[in-house]
Write a protein that holds these residues in place. Structure first.
Motif, PDB file in Angstrom:
ATOM      1  N   SER A  46       0.845  -1.193   0.000  1.00 31.66           N
ATOM      2  CA  SER A  46       0.000   0.000   0.000  1.00 31.66           C
ATOM      3  C   SER A  46       0.882   1.244   0.000  1.00 31.66           C
ATOM      4  CB  SER A  46      -0.920   0.005   1.220  1.00 31.66           C
ATOM      5  OG  SER A  46      -0.158   0.147   2.396  1.00 31.66           O
ATOM      6  N   LEU A  47       0.262   2.371  -0.369  1.00 27.89           N
ATOM      7  CA  LEU A  47       0.999   3.631  -0.424  1.00 27.89           C
ATOM      8  C   LEU A  47       0.512   4.576   0.661  1.00 27.89           C
ATOM      9  CD1 LEU A  47       1.034   4.300  -4.275  1.00 27.89           C
ATOM     10  CD2 LEU A  47       2.846   3.299  -2.870  1.00 27.89           C
ATOM     11  N   PRO A  48       1.448   5.133   1.436  1.00 32.77           N
ATOM     12  CA  PRO A  48       1.062   6.127   2.438  1.00 32.77           C
ATOM     13  C   PRO A  48       0.818   7.477   1.749  1.00 32.77           C
ATOM     14  CG  PRO A  48       3.430   5.882   2.408  1.00 32.77           C
ATOM     15  CD  PRO A  48       2.878   4.878   1.426  1.00 32.77           C
ATOM     16  N   ASP A  49       0.360   8.445   2.504  1.00 33.04           N
ATOM     17  CA  ASP A  49       0.202   9.800   1.975  1.00 33.04           C
ATOM     18  C   ASP A  49       1.529  10.545   1.966  1.00 33.04           C
ATOM     19  OD1 ASP A  49      -2.749   9.933   1.585  1.00 33.04           O
ATOM     20  OD2 ASP A  49      -2.746   9.514   3.739  1.00 33.04           O
ATOM     21  N   LEU A  50       2.465  10.105   2.817  1.00 33.42           N
ATOM     22  CA  LEU A  50       3.756  10.779   2.960  1.00 33.42           C
ATOM     23  C   LEU A  50       4.754   9.814   3.581  1.00 33.42           C
ATOM     24  CD1 LEU A  50       5.476  13.536   3.199  1.00 33.42           C
ATOM     25  CD2 LEU A  50       4.528  13.682   5.490  1.00 33.42           C
ATOM     26  N   ILE A  51       6.014   9.913   3.156  1.00 31.75           N
ATOM     27  CA  ILE A  51       7.102   9.158   3.785  1.00 31.75           C
ATOM     28  C   ILE A  51       8.056  10.157   4.429  1.00 31.75           C
ATOM     29  CG2 ILE A  51       9.136   7.694   3.408  1.00 31.75           C
ATOM     30  CD1 ILE A  51       7.655   6.389   1.084  1.00 31.75           C
ATOM     31  N   ILE A  52       8.405   9.892   5.679  1.00 30.67           N
ATOM     32  CA  ILE A  52       9.467  10.631   6.362  1.00 30.67           C
ATOM     33  C   ILE A  52      10.556   9.611   6.627  1.00 30.67           C
ATOM     34  CG2 ILE A  52      10.140  11.937   8.408  1.00 30.67           C
ATOM     35  CD1 ILE A  52       7.163  12.694   8.741  1.00 30.67           C
ATOM     36  N   SER A  53      11.734   9.846   6.066  1.00 28.43           N
ATOM     37  CA  SER A  53      12.796   8.853   6.168  1.00 28.43           C
ATOM     38  C   SER A  53      14.126   9.461   6.576  1.00 28.43           C
ATOM     39  CB  SER A  53      12.974   8.147   4.809  1.00 28.43           C
ATOM     40  OG  SER A  53      14.049   7.229   4.866  1.00 28.43           O
ATOM     41  N   LYS A  74       8.087   5.227 -10.249  1.00 27.32           N
ATOM     42  CA  LYS A  74       7.487   6.370 -10.970  1.00 27.32           C
ATOM     43  C   LYS A  74       6.336   6.999 -10.182  1.00 27.32           C
ATOM     44  CE  LYS A  74       9.936   5.504 -14.745  1.00 27.32           C
ATOM     45  NZ  LYS A  74      11.206   6.137 -14.894  1.00 27.32           N
ATOM     46  N   LEU A  75       6.537   7.173  -8.877  1.00 29.10           N
ATOM     47  CA  LEU A  75       5.507   7.737  -8.005  1.00 29.10           C
ATOM     48  C   LEU A  75       5.846   9.170  -7.611  1.00 29.10           C
ATOM     49  CD1 LEU A  75       4.979   4.718  -5.576  1.00 29.10           C
ATOM     50  CD2 LEU A  75       3.467   5.428  -7.442  1.00 29.10           C
ATOM     51  N   GLU A  76       4.811   9.971  -7.444  1.00 29.15           N
ATOM     52  CA  GLU A  76       4.955  11.343  -6.956  1.00 29.15           C
ATOM     53  C   GLU A  76       4.754  11.417  -5.446  1.00 29.15           C
ATOM     54  OE1 GLU A  76       5.945  14.101  -8.614  1.00 29.15           O
ATOM     55  OE2 GLU A  76       6.367  12.675 -10.229  1.00 29.15           O
ATOM     56  N   LEU A  77       4.786  10.267  -4.795  1.00 24.52           N
ATOM     57  CA  LEU A  77       4.607  10.161  -3.350  1.00 24.52           C
ATOM     58  C   LEU A  77       5.546  11.133  -2.635  1.00 24.52           C
ATOM     59  CD1 LEU A  77       3.345   8.375  -1.084  1.00 24.52           C
ATOM     60  CD2 LEU A  77       5.258   6.845  -1.407  1.00 24.52           C
ATOM     61  N   PRO A  78       5.012  12.018  -1.776  1.00 26.22           N
ATOM     62  CA  PRO A  78       5.880  12.986  -1.111  1.00 26.22           C
ATOM     63  C   PRO A  78       6.825  12.319  -0.105  1.00 26.22           C
ATOM     64  CG  PRO A  78       3.617  13.269  -0.370  1.00 26.22           C
ATOM     65  CD  PRO A  78       3.607  12.222  -1.444  1.00 26.22           C
ATOM     66  N   VAL A  79       8.077  12.783  -0.127  1.00 25.48           N
ATOM     67  CA  VAL A  79       9.111  12.246   0.751  1.00 25.48           C
ATOM     68  C   VAL A  79       9.843  13.398   1.429  1.00 25.48           C
ATOM     69  CG1 VAL A  79      11.202  10.843   0.919  1.00 25.48           C
ATOM     70  CG2 VAL A  79       9.459  10.269  -0.798  1.00 25.48           C
ATOM     71  N   ASN A  93      21.809  16.079  -3.153  1.00 26.78           N
ATOM     72  CA  ASN A  93      21.441  14.769  -3.707  1.00 26.78           C
ATOM     73  C   ASN A  93      19.964  14.472  -3.455  1.00 26.78           C
ATOM     74  OD1 ASN A  93      23.892  14.016  -4.794  1.00 26.78           O
ATOM     75  ND2 ASN A  93      24.532  12.847  -3.008  1.00 26.78           N
ATOM     76  N   ALA A  94      19.502  14.763  -2.247  1.00 22.28           N
ATOM     77  CA  ALA A  94      18.102  14.507  -1.887  1.00 22.28           C
ATOM     78  C   ALA A  94      17.170  15.275  -2.813  1.00 22.28           C
ATOM     79  CB  ALA A  94      17.863  14.898  -0.428  1.00 22.28           C
ATOM     80  N   PHE A  95      17.435  16.554  -3.002  1.00 15.79           N
ATOM     81  CA  PHE A  95      16.556  17.369  -3.842  1.00 15.79           C
ATOM     82  C   PHE A  95      16.677  17.013  -5.317  1.00 15.79           C
ATOM     83  CE2 PHE A  95      16.467  20.447  -0.194  1.00 15.79           C
ATOM     84  CZ  PHE A  95      15.115  20.274   0.073  1.00 15.79           C
ATOM     85  N   GLU A  96      17.879  16.722  -5.782  1.00 11.70           N
ATOM     86  CA  GLU A  96      18.065  16.355  -7.190  1.00 11.70           C
ATOM     87  C   GLU A  96      17.322  15.071  -7.545  1.00 11.70           C
ATOM     88  OE1 GLU A  96      22.294  16.307  -7.869  1.00 11.70           O
ATOM     89  OE2 GLU A  96      22.428  18.491  -7.706  1.00 11.70           O
ATOM     90  N   LEU A  97      17.231  14.143  -6.605  1.00  8.87           N
ATOM     91  CA  LEU A  97      16.529  12.884  -6.870  1.00  8.87           C
ATOM     92  C   LEU A  97      15.016  13.006  -6.686  1.00  8.87           C
ATOM     93  CD1 LEU A  97      19.023  10.344  -5.323  1.00  8.87           C
ATOM     94  CD2 LEU A  97      18.380  10.549  -7.725  1.00  8.87           C
ATOM     95  N   GLY A  98      14.565  14.116  -6.123  1.00  8.96           N
ATOM     96  CA  GLY A  98      13.135  14.326  -6.029  1.00  8.96           C
ATOM     97  C   GLY A  98      12.536  14.370  -4.638  1.00  8.96           C
ATOM     98  N   ALA A  99      13.359  14.486  -3.602  1.00  3.02           N
ATOM     99  CA  ALA A  99      12.809  14.637  -2.253  1.00  3.02           C
ATOM    100  C   ALA A  99      12.029  15.947  -2.191  1.00  3.02           C
ATOM    101  CB  ALA A  99      13.919  14.638  -1.209  1.00  3.02           C
ATOM    102  N   ASN A 100      10.946  15.961  -1.435  1.00  2.00           N
ATOM    103  CA  ASN A 100      10.128  17.161  -1.319  1.00  2.00           C
ATOM    104  C   ASN A 100      10.661  18.133  -0.282  1.00  2.00           C
ATOM    105  OD1 ASN A 100       8.292  14.773  -2.142  1.00  2.00           O
ATOM    106  ND2 ASN A 100       7.263  16.596  -2.898  1.00  2.00           N
ATOM    107  N   THR A 122       0.734  20.882  -0.380  1.00  2.34           N
ATOM    108  CA  THR A 122       1.308  21.120  -1.707  1.00  2.34           C
ATOM    109  C   THR A 122       0.982  19.975  -2.646  1.00  2.34           C
ATOM    110  OG1 THR A 122       3.126  22.382  -0.731  1.00  2.34           O
ATOM    111  CG2 THR A 122       3.464  21.556  -2.951  1.00  2.34           C
ATOM    112  N   MET A 123       1.038  18.751  -2.139  1.00  2.43           N
ATOM    113  CA  MET A 123       0.772  17.585  -2.994  1.00  2.43           C
ATOM    114  C   MET A 123      -0.715  17.489  -3.345  1.00  2.43           C
ATOM    115  SD  MET A 123       3.690  16.477  -3.608  1.00  2.43           S
ATOM    116  CE  MET A 123       3.319  14.987  -4.521  1.00  2.43           C
ATOM    117  N   LYS A 124      -1.561  17.997  -2.466  1.00  2.54           N
ATOM    118  CA  LYS A 124      -3.006  17.951  -2.693  1.00  2.54           C
ATOM    119  C   LYS A 124      -3.426  18.966  -3.762  1.00  2.54           C
ATOM    120  CE  LYS A 124      -7.273  18.564  -0.103  1.00  2.54           C
ATOM    121  NZ  LYS A 124      -7.795  18.955   1.200  1.00  2.54           N
ATOM    122  N   ALA A 125      -2.710  20.098  -3.792  1.00  2.89           N
ATOM    123  CA  ALA A 125      -3.054  21.200  -4.715  1.00  2.89           C
ATOM    124  C   ALA A 125      -2.838  20.842  -6.169  1.00  2.89           C
ATOM    125  CB  ALA A 125      -2.243  22.439  -4.358  1.00  2.89           C
TER     126      ALA A 125
END
Length: 125
Positions: A46-53, A74-79, A93-100, A122-125
């Motif tokens: 399953s997919l959460p609404d947000l990942i904090i890692s 290929k997910l836009e899941l916020p991290v 590195n985090a931002f270049e790879l797509g961390a929010n 932001t992800m909801k908008a």
């Protein structure tokens, strides 16, 4: 307001308990995992609404997880990544790879909650 599911990935038990407590007190449903391998397996279920890692953890780092989520799944899941090693290279590195977002340890409860709410909005908008 619907309850948001947050996947918290932190291998330090004390830190995980503290962050989980702050998030649950704010009304989030929190699932805590200890390493990147567990996250990869959980994302198949399953997919959460947000990942904090955390960045530094066993098997796969937080940065490797972002790469996996963005480029393999290929997910836009916020991290949101957290780390005590907040050197420029890790942050870039985090931002270049797509961390929010990126939060340096030690983490204040208020900063964490504001950034989580902002990222989810932001992800909801």
């Amino acid at each position: 307001m619907e309850r948001k599911d947050i996947l918290l990935v932190e291998d330090d038990d004390m830190m995980a308990a503290l962050l989980g407590h702050w998030l649950e007190k704010e009304g989030y449903a929190v699932t805590t995992l200890k390493n990147g391998l567990q996250v990869k397996e959980a994302l198949c279920e399953s997919l959460p609404d947000l990942i904090i890692s955390d960045i530094m953890m066993p098997y796969y780092s937080g940065i490797e997880l972002v790469d996996h989520i963005r480029n393999e799944l290929k997910l836009e899941l916020p991290v949101i990544l957290i780390s005590a090693a907040s050197n420029d290279e890790n942050v870039m590195n985090a931002f270049e790879l797509g961390a929010n977002d990126f939060i340096s340890k030690p983490i204040s409860p208020h900063e964490l909650l504001v950034r989580v709410a902002r990222t989810l909005k932001t992800m909801k908008a």
